[in-house]
Design an enzyme around this catalytic site. Structure first.
Site, PDB file in Angstrom:
ATOM      1  N   ARG A  35       0.859  -1.280   0.064  1.00  0.00           N
ATOM      2  CA  ARG A  35      -0.014  -0.035   0.054  1.00  0.00           C
ATOM      3  C   ARG A  35       1.075   1.427   0.040  1.00  0.00           C
ATOM      4  O   ARG A  35       0.551   2.242  -0.319  1.00  0.00           O
ATOM      5  CB  ARG A  35      -0.859  -0.019   1.185  1.00  0.00           C
ATOM      6  N   LYS A 197     -16.767 -15.927   3.636  1.00  0.00           N
ATOM      7  CA  LYS A 197     -18.074 -15.438   3.911  1.00  0.00           C
ATOM      8  C   LYS A 197     -18.827 -15.217   2.640  1.00  0.00           C
ATOM      9  O   LYS A 197     -18.430 -14.671   1.719  1.00  0.00           O
ATOM     10  CB  LYS A 197     -17.878 -13.990   4.774  1.00  0.00           C
ATOM     11  N   GLY A 352      -7.767  -7.618  -0.336  1.00  0.00           N
ATOM     12  CA  GLY A 352      -8.021  -8.540   0.549  1.00  0.00           C
ATOM     13  C   GLY A 352      -7.081  -9.856   0.321  1.00  0.00           C
ATOM     14  O   GLY A 352      -6.127  -9.935  -0.287  1.00  0.00           O
ATOM     15  N   GLY A 375     -12.662  -4.178   1.318  1.00  0.00           N
ATOM     16  CA  GLY A 375     -14.091  -3.695   1.498  1.00  0.00           C
ATOM     17  C   GLY A 375     -14.400  -2.853   0.223  1.00  0.00           C
ATOM     18  O   GLY A 375     -15.655  -2.671  -0.219  1.00  0.00           O
TER      19      GLY A 375
END
Ligand code: AMP
Length: 394
Positions: A35, A197, A352, A375
């Site tokens: 990042r 998920k 992610g 996200g």
């Protein structure tokens, strides 16, 4: 309209940049600087244009309290190494001292502010706090894609204080791949979903049913769908609360979108038992075993579809890729996506775990785009409004 970095006159200006330096730190050292590197082009452009650069970011969740473990000092050190220049640092982002350091900056200097979330006002989007942050800059640039789906002081509240505001190169690239490229993708469009998920990927599934040609569902989330179809999934991960949603999704598959599920799985008694694996067909997993990776037949069918696709969007691993023995399905998918990129497909990796997987297999440079936001990339791809992007509109 949102202004891009190149449209500003930055000479001698104090440029306040919201960056996403939320990176993993161990023993006071940055262990993954992806990042930080991702935002270097924006910082370097500003420096070259004669700006004075003020950087602000959050790190982790210190819950409004100063916490040495969540300090940005290691990030400052890593950044200084990468840019080969000294960096000024303030241990409170809105103190009088911090404002003085900013006002004393000379052209070509950088001032890094301590973790924004040491103040509660950051996540509550407190107006006093955003006013104090705004004092640092004359131009505001947002290059923190990873938090663009949140309404915080440093990315939403602060923007109303600036006439001169816009996006950095990183946000521009993320929007290009995750939004513009998705409006008119080269066909066939294949969306690959995995991970544990379902709920975090529901909006994405709904958006792409009817738009995508193929939606491949692997990873742990596949079992809830298989269970909803009445298949025996043994001891595999199932989210009972999502079974009816899964049924609904399968019933709503329409247009030319094919929803494709694994045919077989690599199974074991637990994640810890990678030494004793068995391949079982979907629907025939024994009660005492769980599916922890997609099996060889599935790898073949998924990779065939990938090879024939013009655009591939991937979010979520095919199995427990972190464990040697359950990583092969994810690795094969990653490798085939890299080959598809070579053959001119546009390949986009949501942030992610899929980004972590691509990195683990050394393929970061072999795909069109790896998003810096997990996200945030899901939200943008799902077509949801991103408050921090919207706030840059002039
Ligand atoms: P998510 O945050 O939902 O994208 O989930 C990512 C996690 O899913 C990774 O840490 C994987 O290890 C895990 N995962 C992938 N496949 C499976 C599976 N078959 N069973 C359990 N966990 C899985």
């Amino acid at each position: 309209m949102i202004k891009t970095l190149k449209s500003f006159d930055l000479k001698n200006k104090r440029v306040l940049i919201r960056v996403d330096f939320n990176v993993p730190i161990e023993n006071d050292r940055v262990v993954d600087d992806f990042r930080i590197r991702a935002v270097l082009p924006t910082i370097q452009f500003c420096l070259k244009a004669g700006a004075k650069v003020i950087l602000m970011s959050h790190l982790g969740r210190p819950k409004g309290q100063p916490n040495p473990e969540k300090s940005l000092i290691p990030v400052g050190e890593s950044l200084a190494d990468l840019l080969e220049m000294p960096i000024k640092f303030s241990d409170d982002c809105v103190s009088e001292d911090a404002h003085d350091v900013t006002l004393g900056l000379r052209t070509g200097e950088i001032h890094l502010l301590e973790n924004l979330r040491f103040h509660n006002g950051e996540t509550t989007n407190d107006s006093e706090f955003s006013t104090a942050l705004a004092k640092h800059g004359q131009v505001y640039i947002n290059d923190a894609f990873g938090t663009a789906h949140r309404s915080h002081a440093s990315n939403v509240g602060v923007t109303k204080h600036f006439m001169h505001k816009g996006m950095g190169f990183l946000v521009e690239t993320e929007l290009q791949y995750l939004s513009t490229a998705m409006q008119n993708p080269a066909k066939p469009l294949t969306v690959i979903l995995g991970g544990a998920k379902i709920d975090t990927k529901l909006d994405l599934i709904h958006r792409f049913i009817g738009r995508a040609d193929n939606i491949l569902i692997g990873g742990g989330m596949a079992f809830t769908f298989l269970k909803a179809r009445g298949k025996d999934v043994g001891n595999s991960l199932v989210d009972p609360a999502m079974e009816s949603t899964a049924k609904h999704i399968m019933a709503s598959a329409r247009g030319n979108t094919k929803l494709i599920f694994p045919k077989d799985f690599v199974c074991a008694s637990s994640m810890k038992d990678a030494q004793h694996t068995e391949i079982h067909q979907a629907g025939g997993i024994p009660d005492d075993l769980m599916g922890l990776d997609i099996g060889p037949e599935t790898v073949e069918s998924f990779t065939d579809i990938i090879s024939e696709s013009g655009t591939i969007l991937w979010n979520g691993p095919m199995g427990v890729f972190e464990v040697d023995g359950f990583h092969k399905g994810t690795e094969q998918v990653a490798l085939r996506i890299a080959t598809a990129t070579e053959n001119n497909a546009t390949t986009i990796i949501g942030g992610g775990d899929s980004a972590a997987a691509i990195k683990q297999f050394g393929l970061m440079k072999n795909v069109s785009h790896v998003s810096t936001g997990g996200g945030a990339s899901l939200e943008l791809l799902s077509g949801n409004t991103m408050p921090a992007i919207y706030s840059l509109e002039i």
